[in-house]
Design a protein around this motif. Structure first.
Motif, mmCIF file in Angstrom:
data_model
loop_
_atom_site.group_PDB
_atom_site.id
_atom_site.type_symbol
_atom_site.label_atom_id
_atom_site.label_comp_id
_atom_site.label_asym_id
_atom_site.label_seq_id
_atom_site.Cartn_x
_atom_site.Cartn_y
_atom_site.Cartn_z
ATOM 1 N N ALA A 90 0.145 69.265 29.960
ATOM 2 C CA ALA A 90 1.139 69.539 31.013
ATOM 3 C C ALA A 90 1.558 68.238 31.700
ATOM 4 C CB ALA A 90 0.564 70.515 32.034
ATOM 5 N N CYS A 91 0.596 67.360 31.929
ATOM 6 C CA CYS A 91 0.915 66.108 32.622
ATOM 7 C C CYS A 91 1.575 65.099 31.694
ATOM 8 C CB CYS A 91 -0.335 65.534 33.284
ATOM 9 S SG CYS A 91 -0.872 66.558 34.668
ATOM 10 N N GLN A 92 1.237 65.174 30.400
ATOM 11 C CA GLN A 92 1.955 64.322 29.444
ATOM 12 C C GLN A 92 3.434 64.681 29.462
ATOM 13 O OE1 GLN A 92 -0.034 64.844 25.672
ATOM 14 N NE2 GLN A 92 -1.893 63.852 26.424
ATOM 15 N N GLN A 93 3.708 65.977 29.683
ATOM 16 C CA GLN A 93 5.105 66.438 29.738
ATOM 17 C C GLN A 93 5.685 66.345 31.147
ATOM 18 O OE1 GLN A 93 4.899 70.408 28.134
ATOM 19 N NE2 GLN A 93 4.267 69.704 26.111
ATOM 20 N N LYS A 94 4.959 65.697 32.040
ATOM 21 C CA LYS A 94 5.387 65.518 33.439
ATOM 22 C C LYS A 94 5.836 66.841 34.078
ATOM 23 C CE LYS A 94 6.676 60.662 32.765
ATOM 24 N NZ LYS A 94 5.271 60.322 32.503
ATOM 25 N N THR A 95 4.970 67.845 33.981
ATOM 26 C CA THR A 95 5.290 69.185 34.473
ATOM 27 C C THR A 95 5.331 69.258 36.002
ATOM 28 O OG1 THR A 95 4.155 70.070 32.535
ATOM 29 C CG2 THR A 95 4.507 71.613 34.351
ATOM 30 N N TYR A 96 4.419 68.540 36.661
ATOM 31 C CA TYR A 96 4.242 68.744 38.106
ATOM 32 C C TYR A 96 4.901 67.667 38.964
ATOM 33 C CZ TYR A 96 0.465 71.509 36.049
ATOM 34 O OH TYR A 96 -0.268 72.386 35.292
ATOM 35 N N ALA A 263 -9.933 78.070 34.913
ATOM 36 C CA ALA A 263 -10.488 77.243 33.837
ATOM 37 C C ALA A 263 -9.497 77.022 32.700
ATOM 38 C CB ALA A 263 -11.752 77.898 33.298
ATOM 39 N N ARG A 264 -8.550 77.978 32.558
ATOM 40 C CA ARG A 264 -7.665 77.891 31.393
ATOM 41 C C ARG A 264 -6.520 76.912 31.599
ATOM 42 N NH1 ARG A 264 -4.690 81.741 29.514
ATOM 43 N NH2 ARG A 264 -4.537 82.826 31.496
ATOM 44 N N ASN A 265 -6.025 76.402 30.476
ATOM 45 C CA ASN A 265 -4.864 75.525 30.499
ATOM 46 C C ASN A 265 -3.657 76.301 31.024
ATOM 47 O OD1 ASN A 265 -2.463 74.123 29.511
ATOM 48 N ND2 ASN A 265 -3.933 72.823 28.451
ATOM 49 N N PRO A 266 -2.923 75.753 31.971
ATOM 50 C CA PRO A 266 -1.853 76.518 32.600
ATOM 51 C C PRO A 266 -0.542 76.584 31.806
ATOM 52 C CG PRO A 266 -1.989 74.350 33.582
ATOM 53 C CD PRO A 266 -3.077 74.425 32.554
#
Ligand SMILES: [Zn+2]
Ligand SMILES: [Zn+2]
Length: 275
Positions: A90-96, A263-266
């Motif tokens: 998610a962060c590699q894809q700059k989600t947040y 715990a799960r990947n969002p």
């Protein structure tokens, strides 16, 4: 001997112990916590303000060391390499929109019960206990988690009126005091309520919070580093939506801090191996 009689004996034993404690002058235990630990019902032997036994408190699963450097998502099985930051998909894809997020523990077992007590029973001493844990985390990562103000994730005003309080505020208020930072409880507001539907799909979760937050007109957020506090981070969508509203109003950066983390990947299509 059946189970019924052993639990009756157990109850009698607890009554006796309480009697001794009361005689010893520690009557506060039996007065305040007649039901024992609110999670496992074990007798509470000390007059601690949090009505949860040590065994339950220490059973909360900490977030593992292998976690995303940006959003703090647990990445079990990932290998930590020197000089190579561990970053989730998610962060590699700059989600947040938030700069970083951290959580105290994994949203599981006793910690789920504890969060429910905080959320539905306004257990303020527990909020303070969580605030102490979060303050320790902020101090440990002082460099990357530094902030100027503390802001709780708000409830919609109808929801807050109904409940009488905002559970995120039960954590953020004592946290701000411990960090010596201003607590800005009304800076951010939720302008659109959460849908009534109980269980939301991943897409619905993101959709339900998109543009649902705004800063109150005239609030001072310019160039401030904001520590944004909530009880649980599930998909990160709420923290993200709040962060966007704060950044649009001129905040310098936003750091999300929650007591618990799913715990799960969002991401809608979770990467295999990260479960
Ligand atoms: Zn317990
Ligand atoms: Zn991440």
């Amino acid at each position: 001997m059946g189970e019924g009689s052993s639990s009756a004996a157990d109850r009698a034993w607890r009554r006796r112990v309480r009697g001794w404690l009361a005689e010893a002058g520690d009557a506060v235990v039996s007065v305040f916590f007649p039901g024992g630990c609110r999670i496992c019902d074990e007798l509470l032997l000390s007059a601690d303000r949090v009505p949860i036994c040590d065994q339950c408190l220490f059973s909360f699963a900490a977030t593992p060391e292998e976690c995303c450097e940006i959003c703090g998502q647990a990445l079990w099985g990932a290998t930590l390499k020197e000089d190579e930051p561990l970053v989730c998909r998610a962060c590699q894809q700059k989600t947040y929109a938030f700069e970083r997020a951290r959580s105290y523990g994994i949203y599981d077992k006793a910690l789920v019960n504890a969060i429910l007590l905080l959320k539905w029973e306004r257990m303020e001493p527990l909020g303070t206990w969580f605030a102490e844990r979060l303050a320790e985390m902020v101090r440990r990562e002082r460099g990357v988690l530094a902030a100027d103000i503390v802001v709780p994730v708000p409830l919609h005003r109808d929801r807050e009126r109904q409940r009488g309080y905002n559970q995120a505020g039960l954590i953020s208020n004592p946290l701000a005091r411990r960090l010596g930072l201003p607590h800005k409880a009304v800076l951010l507001m939720r302008t659109r309520p959460r849908p009534d539907k109980q269980v939301l799909s991943l897409e619905e979760r993101w959709e339900s919070v998109r543009g649902a937050f705004a800063t109150r007109p005239g609030s001072q957020v310019d160039n401030k580093r904001v520590l944004l506090v909530d009880d649980v981070m599930t998909t990160g969508a709420t923290l993200d939506a709040c962060a966007r509203a704060l950044l649009e109003s001129g905040a310098k950066s936003v750091i999300g801090l929650t007591v618990a983390r799913a715990a799960r990947n969002p991401l809608p299509a979770p990467e295999s191996g990260n479960l």
